[in-house]
Design an enzyme around this catalytic site. Sequence first.
Site, PDB file in Angstrom:
ATOM      1  N   TRP A 141       0.819  -1.218   0.000  1.00 37.62           N
ATOM      2  CA  TRP A 141       0.000   0.000   0.000  1.00 37.62           C
ATOM      3  C   TRP A 141       0.844   1.254   0.000  1.00 37.62           C
ATOM      4  CZ3 TRP A 141      -4.227  -1.150  -2.060  1.00 37.62           C
ATOM      5  CH2 TRP A 141      -4.918  -2.320  -1.747  1.00 37.62           C
TER       6      TRP A 141
ATOM      7  N   ASP B 280      -1.981   6.611   6.024  1.00 38.79           N
ATOM      8  CA  ASP B 280      -3.066   5.729   5.594  1.00 38.79           C
ATOM      9  C   ASP B 280      -3.411   4.853   6.798  1.00 38.79           C
ATOM     10  OD1 ASP B 280      -4.636   3.693   4.562  1.00 38.79           O
ATOM     11  OD2 ASP B 280      -3.270   3.172   2.925  1.00 38.79           O
TER      12      ASP B 280
ATOM     13  N   LYS C 114     -12.759  -1.722   6.168  1.00 39.51           N
ATOM     14  CA  LYS C 114     -12.035  -2.620   7.057  1.00 39.51           C
ATOM     15  C   LYS C 114     -12.559  -2.535   8.483  1.00 39.51           C
ATOM     16  CE  LYS C 114      -8.976  -3.041   3.565  1.00 39.51           C
ATOM     17  NZ  LYS C 114      -8.143  -2.252   2.666  1.00 39.51           N
TER      18      LYS C 114
HETATM   19  C1  LIG Z   1      -7.457  -1.868   1.597  1.00 41.19           C
HETATM   20  C2  LIG Z   1      -6.417  -0.830   1.733  1.00 41.19           C
HETATM   21  C3  LIG Z   1      -6.258   0.194   0.785  1.00 41.19           C
HETATM   22  C4  LIG Z   1      -7.073   0.257  -0.485  1.00 41.19           C
HETATM   23  O1  LIG Z   1      -8.357   0.595  -0.210  1.00 41.19           O
HETATM   24  P1  LIG Z   1      -9.467   0.701  -1.363  1.00 41.19           P
HETATM   25  O2  LIG Z   1     -10.595   1.301  -0.609  1.00 41.19           O
HETATM   26  O3  LIG Z   1      -9.727  -0.680  -1.847  1.00 41.19           O
HETATM   27  O4  LIG Z   1      -8.929   1.581  -2.414  1.00 41.19           O
HETATM   28  C5  LIG Z   1      -5.305   1.153   1.007  1.00 41.19           C
HETATM   29  N1  LIG Z   1      -4.524   1.101   2.100  1.00 41.19           N
HETATM   30  C6  LIG Z   1      -4.638   0.131   3.030  1.00 41.19           C
HETATM   31  C7  LIG Z   1      -3.752   0.140   4.216  1.00 41.19           C
HETATM   32  C8  LIG Z   1      -5.585  -0.869   2.870  1.00 41.19           C
HETATM   33  O5  LIG Z   1      -5.701  -1.834   3.781  1.00 41.19           O
END
Ligand SMILES: *Cc1c(COP(=O)(O)O)cnc(C)c1O
Length: 377
Positions: A102, A171, A195
Site C-alpha cells: 500500500w 493511511d 475494514k
Molecule cells: C485496503 C487498503 C487500501 C485500499 O483501499 P481501497 O478502498 O480498496 O482503495 C489502502 N490502504 C490500506 C492500508 C488498505 O488496507
Amino acid sequence: MARVYNFSAGPSCLPEEVLKECAAEMLDYNGTGQSVMEMSHRSKAYEPIIEDAEKMVRKLMNVPENYKVLFVQGGGSTQFAMVAQNLGIKNKKAAYIETGVWAKKAAAEAKKLGIAVDVIVSSKDKNYSYIPKVEKVTGDYDYVYICFNNTIMGTHYEYIPETGDIPLVADISSCVLSEPLDVSKFGLLFAGAQKNLAPAGVTLVIVREDLIPEPEACLPGTPTMLAYKTHADNGSMYNTPPCYTIYVLDKVLHWIEKNGGAEGMLKRNQEKAEYLYNYLDNNEGNFYHATTEKGSRSLMNVPFLTKYSTGATDEASVAKEKEINDKFVKEAAAAGLVNLKGHRLVGGMRASIYNAMTLDGVKALVEFMKKFAEANK
Ligand SMILES: *Cc1c(COP(=O)(O)O)cnc(C)c1O
C-alpha cells in the site's frame, strides 16, 4: 445458515448488533416509510445522519477544531493521488516510508503526478516483515507519507515518526479506531471504511485546515472532485455522498462508543491479538509461525505460515505447501471460519481480526488450528 466467523481483510465483518438495526430499519427508517438507501441526501431525515457521523468521528478520535472531517468516495486508493494533488504543490517533493504494497502504490501514484518521491527508508530487505525505525525526518518535503497498518504484511507502527514542520500523512485504512491515535501529530489521515468502519463505499479523511489548498492551487489538471476544498466547503455534500454507507458508519461509531471508544477497542483488540500471537509463538512442534517481527505486529491483520512453508522452491516442496494451505482454508471454512486464505505476497494464511471480530471468534480459530496441526503434523 448460522453466522460464520469472518476473517476477511476487507470488506470485513461488522458488529452483528449494527446489522440487526439496519435490517430492522430497512423498509421504514424512523417513521419515514422509506429505506435510508432510497431517500434524498438533502432530506430532513438524511441530513442529521451525516452530521451525526461527523460529530461521532470528532468525538471518538478527539479531532482538534482546526481539522476537517470529510467523507469522500474512491476508496483508499484514490487518496494516493489526492494526497499528492493537494499536498504536493509547493516543492513537488515528498518522502515515503516503504513498508509494503500500500505504501508502494501510494508512492507510485505520487510519482505519476510528477512528485519527486524520496523513499527515505524501506523494510524491503526482510519482505516488509517489520516497521523500520525512522529518526527525525528533515528536508524540503511537502509531506511525509506512511502506511500506519500494513494490511497485507501484518505490520503496524508502534511509534509516530517525528517530522517537525513537515506534515505527516498516514493511511489508517486498516487500523482506524482500533486504538487511540493523536490526530494532532498528523497533517492528514485517511481510511477506506470497509475494514473497520462500514461497508465499502466511503473514505474518511481528516485533514488540517491550513493544508487544504484552493482547488486552483492543486496540481494542474486536478479534477474538482479530487480537491479536498470541494468537499470541505460543502460538508461532504458537493455531490451525492454514499448515503447508506455513511448511515451504517454512524451506527458502527455508536457501537464503538458503547464499547468503550478507542480505548475500549484497543483493549478488545489487544486481548484478541495476544491470544492468537501467543498461540503462534508457542504452539507445539512449531507447526505454525507468525511472519512478522515482534515490535511491529498488527493487532488487526495476522499472517501466518505452517512448517511446510520452508522457502524451498523445488516442485515437491511448493506442492506440499500449497496442499496444506488449501486444506487449511477449506477445512476452516467448513468449520465456520471463513476468508483465511493468505495474500499471495506472504502466502499461508491471514486472520484479519478487526474491531467487530470477537474474542470467541479468535478462540474458535485457535481451537481449529490445534486440531488441524494434530491431524497434519
Ligand atoms: C485496503 C487498503 C487500501 C485500499 O483501499 P481501497 O478502498 O480498496 O482503495 C489502502 N490502504 C490500506 C492500508 C488498505 O488496507
